[in-house]
Enzyme design. Sequence first.
Site, mmCIF file in Angstrom:
data_model
loop_
_atom_site.group_PDB
_atom_site.id
_atom_site.type_symbol
_atom_site.label_atom_id
_atom_site.label_comp_id
_atom_site.label_asym_id
_atom_site.label_seq_id
_atom_site.Cartn_x
_atom_site.Cartn_y
_atom_site.Cartn_z
ATOM 1 N N ARG A 225 -3.374 -46.372 -19.825
ATOM 2 C CA ARG A 225 -3.117 -47.174 -18.526
ATOM 3 C C ARG A 225 -2.760 -48.597 -19.009
ATOM 4 O O ARG A 225 -3.111 -49.437 -18.228
ATOM 5 C CB ARG A 225 -3.901 -46.781 -17.736
ATOM 6 C CG ARG A 225 -4.198 -45.530 -17.267
ATOM 7 C CD ARG A 225 -3.257 -44.661 -16.988
ATOM 8 N NE ARG A 225 -3.600 -43.410 -16.731
ATOM 9 C CZ ARG A 225 -2.745 -42.424 -16.685
ATOM 10 N NH1 ARG A 225 -1.378 -42.533 -16.769
ATOM 11 N NH2 ARG A 225 -3.120 -40.930 -16.516
ATOM 12 N N ASN A 267 -12.514 -42.375 -22.059
ATOM 13 C CA ASN A 267 -12.163 -41.039 -22.680
ATOM 14 C C ASN A 267 -12.452 -41.158 -24.261
ATOM 15 O O ASN A 267 -11.467 -41.580 -25.039
ATOM 16 C CB ASN A 267 -10.705 -40.615 -22.549
ATOM 17 C CG ASN A 267 -10.448 -40.366 -21.032
ATOM 18 O OD1 ASN A 267 -11.431 -39.848 -20.338
ATOM 19 N ND2 ASN A 267 -9.318 -40.848 -20.457
ATOM 20 N N LYS A 344 -18.539 -41.869 -19.646
ATOM 21 C CA LYS A 344 -17.594 -40.955 -18.724
ATOM 22 C C LYS A 344 -18.010 -39.368 -19.040
ATOM 23 O O LYS A 344 -17.737 -38.882 -20.089
ATOM 24 C CB LYS A 344 -16.293 -41.098 -18.686
ATOM 25 C CG LYS A 344 -15.469 -40.026 -18.185
ATOM 26 C CD LYS A 344 -13.893 -40.507 -18.180
ATOM 27 C CE LYS A 344 -12.838 -39.555 -17.412
ATOM 28 N NZ LYS A 344 -11.336 -39.732 -17.394
ATOM 29 N N GLU A 348 -12.535 -35.102 -15.877
ATOM 30 C CA GLU A 348 -11.536 -35.081 -16.351
ATOM 31 C C GLU A 348 -11.569 -34.536 -17.829
ATOM 32 O O GLU A 348 -10.774 -34.878 -18.602
ATOM 33 C CB GLU A 348 -10.648 -36.119 -16.266
ATOM 34 C CG GLU A 348 -10.490 -36.897 -15.062
ATOM 35 C CD GLU A 348 -9.747 -38.052 -15.130
ATOM 36 O OE1 GLU A 348 -9.866 -39.023 -15.835
ATOM 37 O OE2 GLU A 348 -8.783 -38.173 -14.137
ATOM 38 N N ARG A 416 -11.802 -34.096 -3.283
ATOM 39 C CA ARG A 416 -12.127 -34.877 -4.275
ATOM 40 C C ARG A 416 -12.788 -36.071 -3.870
ATOM 41 O O ARG A 416 -13.695 -36.591 -4.323
ATOM 42 C CB ARG A 416 -11.083 -35.150 -5.301
ATOM 43 C CG ARG A 416 -11.129 -36.045 -6.353
ATOM 44 C CD ARG A 416 -10.097 -35.883 -7.125
ATOM 45 N NE ARG A 416 -9.845 -37.257 -8.076
ATOM 46 C CZ ARG A 416 -8.828 -37.621 -8.516
ATOM 47 N NH1 ARG A 416 -7.697 -36.798 -8.885
ATOM 48 N NH2 ARG A 416 -8.745 -38.953 -8.912
ATOM 49 N N ASP A 445 -8.943 -43.200 -6.629
ATOM 50 C CA ASP A 445 -8.576 -43.679 -8.010
ATOM 51 C C ASP A 445 -7.725 -44.813 -8.165
ATOM 52 O O ASP A 445 -6.553 -44.803 -8.189
ATOM 53 C CB ASP A 445 -8.057 -42.482 -8.783
ATOM 54 C CG ASP A 445 -7.985 -42.864 -10.208
ATOM 55 O OD1 ASP A 445 -8.561 -43.837 -10.897
ATOM 56 O OD2 ASP A 445 -7.248 -42.048 -10.951
ATOM 57 N N GLU A 467 -16.615 -51.017 -10.282
ATOM 58 C CA GLU A 467 -15.500 -50.884 -11.286
ATOM 59 C C GLU A 467 -14.253 -51.077 -10.477
ATOM 60 O O GLU A 467 -13.653 -50.293 -9.704
ATOM 61 C CB GLU A 467 -15.589 -49.562 -11.849
ATOM 62 C CG GLU A 467 -14.328 -49.415 -12.894
ATOM 63 C CD GLU A 467 -14.330 -47.966 -13.552
ATOM 64 O OE1 GLU A 467 -15.349 -47.017 -13.518
ATOM 65 O OE2 GLU A 467 -13.542 -47.593 -14.396
ATOM 66 N N GLU A 473 -2.243 -49.353 -12.817
ATOM 67 C CA GLU A 473 -1.857 -48.082 -13.080
ATOM 68 C C GLU A 473 -1.030 -47.748 -11.911
ATOM 69 O O GLU A 473 -0.059 -47.327 -11.811
ATOM 70 C CB GLU A 473 -3.231 -47.138 -13.273
ATOM 71 C CG GLU A 473 -2.921 -45.682 -13.209
ATOM 72 C CD GLU A 473 -4.066 -44.922 -13.659
ATOM 73 O OE1 GLU A 473 -5.243 -45.486 -13.656
ATOM 74 O OE2 GLU A 473 -3.925 -43.679 -13.709
ATOM 75 N N TRP A 623 -4.473 -32.979 -8.327
ATOM 76 C CA TRP A 623 -3.432 -33.828 -9.040
ATOM 77 C C TRP A 623 -2.281 -33.921 -8.502
ATOM 78 O O TRP A 623 -1.240 -34.569 -8.832
ATOM 79 C CB TRP A 623 -3.255 -33.337 -10.531
ATOM 80 C CG TRP A 623 -4.537 -33.747 -11.145
ATOM 81 C CD1 TRP A 623 -5.707 -34.713 -11.003
ATOM 82 C CD2 TRP A 623 -4.941 -33.330 -12.751
ATOM 83 N NE1 TRP A 623 -6.484 -34.670 -12.171
ATOM 84 C CE2 TRP A 623 -6.172 -33.777 -13.175
ATOM 85 C CE3 TRP A 623 -4.254 -32.353 -13.628
ATOM 86 C CZ2 TRP A 623 -6.567 -33.758 -14.495
ATOM 87 C CZ3 TRP A 623 -4.898 -32.114 -14.812
ATOM 88 C CH2 TRP A 623 -5.947 -32.834 -15.356
HETATM 89 C C1 GCU Z 1 -7.645 -42.204 -14.075
HETATM 90 C C2 GCU Z 1 -6.658 -42.322 -14.893
HETATM 91 C C3 GCU Z 1 -7.135 -41.970 -16.332
HETATM 92 C C4 GCU Z 1 -8.544 -42.369 -16.517
HETATM 93 C C5 GCU Z 1 -9.358 -42.278 -15.215
HETATM 94 C C6 GCU Z 1 -10.856 -42.669 -15.538
HETATM 95 O O1 GCU Z 1 -7.574 -40.937 -13.615
HETATM 96 O O2 GCU Z 1 -5.326 -41.968 -14.808
HETATM 97 O O3 GCU Z 1 -6.510 -42.516 -17.267
HETATM 98 O O4 GCU Z 1 -8.939 -41.850 -17.760
HETATM 99 O O5 GCU Z 1 -8.725 -42.613 -14.276
HETATM 100 O O6 GCU Z 1 -10.932 -43.816 -14.839
HETATM 101 O O7 GCU Z 1 -11.594 -42.118 -16.418
#
Ligand code: GCU
Length: 784
Positions: A225, A267, A344, A348, A416, A445, A467, A473, A623
Amino acid sequence: MWNIIRTFYERSVFRTSERAGGSLSEGPSLDLSGKRTTFSRRPVFRILLLTCTLLASLQLRAEDGYRLWLRYDRIDDPSLLAQYSSAITAMIFPTPSPTLLVARNELLDDLGSMLNKKLPIRTSLADNCLLAGTPMTSPVIAQLLSSKYPGLSGDGYVLHTQQTEGKHLIIIAARSNIGVLYGVFAFLRLLQTHQSIQDLSLSSSSLIQRRILDHWDNLTRTVERGYAGASIWNWHLLPGYIDQRYIDYARANASIGINGTVVTNVNANSLVLTPLYLQKVRALADVFRPYGIRVYLTAKFSAPVDIGGLKTADPLDPAVQKWWKDKCDEIYSLIPDFGGFLVKANSEGQPGPQTYGRTHTDGANMFADALAPHGGIVMWRAFVYDARPQTGHADADAHKTAAIDSDTHEIAAPDRFKQAYAEFTPFDGKFRSNVLIQVKNGPIDFQPREPFSPLFGSMPKTPLMMEFQLTQEYLGQGTHLVYEAPLFKEVLDADTYANGKGSTVAKIIDAAASGAPLTGMAGVSNIGNERNWTSHPFGQANWYAFGRLAWDHTLSSRQIADEWIRQTFSNQATVVSALEKMMMASREAVVNYMTPLGLHHIMGFSHHYGPGPWLDNASRADWNPVYYHRADAYGIGFDRTATGSNALAQYQPQVRQQWLDSNTCDEKFLLWFHHISWSHKMKDGKTFWEELCNRYQSGVDTVKWMQQQWQSLTGLIDKERFTQVSMLLDIQEKEAEWWRNACLLYFQTFSRMPIPPGVGHADQTLEYYKSLHFPYAPGSGGSL
Ligand code: GCU
């Protein structure tokens, strides 16, 4: 080439000669922006200087944006310059620490530049002298703080003028060295924004302890992003090569009070915890330390398996616990002021404690125990939307749900919106004291507008940190001018009613009101290696606003915009007024042309660029845009009342009441909570459909108006940035129309109502908009 010459010139000649302590003799010269400054008479420097000056003069007044809000050009108002100059004739600034040295050099350099003179450093009081330091470095400061500012704490600072021994002094004081640096930047801000420095008596302390930028930067230098080029961290060349950017980054952050940086993506990649990378992280930490900035890392839950040779990452397994303890010992032996981990987990596709049948508390507390002996903290993210336990190692596919049935449009997935609350509130009070739960501002989000996350106010025994997302984004990414402070303020000022009326989100997260032992605010960074850091010149304002609000959330968006404009562009009234109006209108504009009246998550799939309300075949139901807007022949919107998902029940009764009835619900949140008919009567008497069309048009109109405002500044803004922003506004205008056209054409297939007069008509068919694909849209970062 120009940049090399410029950088060399700026660093070697202008700054170095002054930082050497002023021992070189001076004579007048021109710097790159045409202002007068000083230079060395040493022959080698002089020849170099003259050559550089000659070359640089060819691009006088160029503004590439690199200097951000730290431009410190000569004060261009002669009477103000004279006033400042006579009030500041010398400086007393002992520097027994690296931070104080940095602070003193900053003051010397920037005052030298703004006042066009080199200030002598003295050791005894003189009239019109600037005195800076802490009680340890000056008895006058010790006396001032104990008599007039006894409550000053932490890294707060004081700017104060007084007569001492018949001499007029301007005092920059703090109890800590970093507080002095903050005071220096605050003082410089007064001058750069043309404020009076005659009768100063102000003190400022931050309401939030951890003010952190989260970089979603990968070790490959892609940025998830990210829309401003590659990551600024050049991992390959670290630790040997220290890019000047690292220092300038630290300086910019310190100037707005940011005191932490998570340098890697949420991530996460376990490799960053290996000895090879920890040496690189250490080099960054060494650069940032004098600026009061701690480094944090993202910890991948599966690291003990990925890089530790263990068979499991189960947080209750003693071998796993020992592995993390040893890892923390190793990190702290390299970086004694390491901040801690951001994690995290179970979201996801990321592994987490649930992968092993454990809970968020099991996971977070394991890290907390490993970090506690060193004073580190854990920021455990509440951005989770998959509760199903995963088995073994993380598998991005393991938790995918069936897509929406394309015939029935039935959506099997739970809401969600409700997930973070459902997963975290049962653990209130069960986290260790060095754990902060990091909560995104809204329940979904980072959409252009979201109601505040129901977690705020629902976990009274657990410190929650905010946060925000600076990288845009869902807000036009790298090309749209969107000033985010109004978004941040809307959330911070929202009333949770958790402890009665006035329990704003800001009060939930700040120490003074909540009494929480640990407080924090994070902003997902919008910084890359583009010369001007954020690609869009106005993206810098979001970085700036985040820092200023993390320091003091009571500041207004307008006040912050005003400061930023004056420092970044100009103090000219016409410029300040036009830019301020543009910035203040920009957030509502993007809401209107993308997601008015409570629409959300209707953008293109994966890259999130452009409109995609028709999308319905993603591998997870939630999604899909159709999951969120739920348009049908009757109407549109997500029913989150008791007849629907009942997400509203997660809020306090007073908040629920505000949004419960579709006839009284604040219209900006209408479709967040209600599925309403196309002919629903809005407050202004129009039907919902008409209102929706008008809002889309109004968003487009505002962008056109912004273009006019910008054009009215022709000749008042440097050519480089003027041209850049003009082109970006043209893109923004086209994209605003694209959003309006695509969304209205699509929603019209359900409403079957005409587009009202005054609303622009699409020049393409819906099929055309649906056919657009953007295979290399930026920001995917390689990890999606
Ligand atoms: C959103 C974003 C992701 C990111 C995620 C997060 O979904 O699109 O790229 O990893 O937020 O905050 O962990």
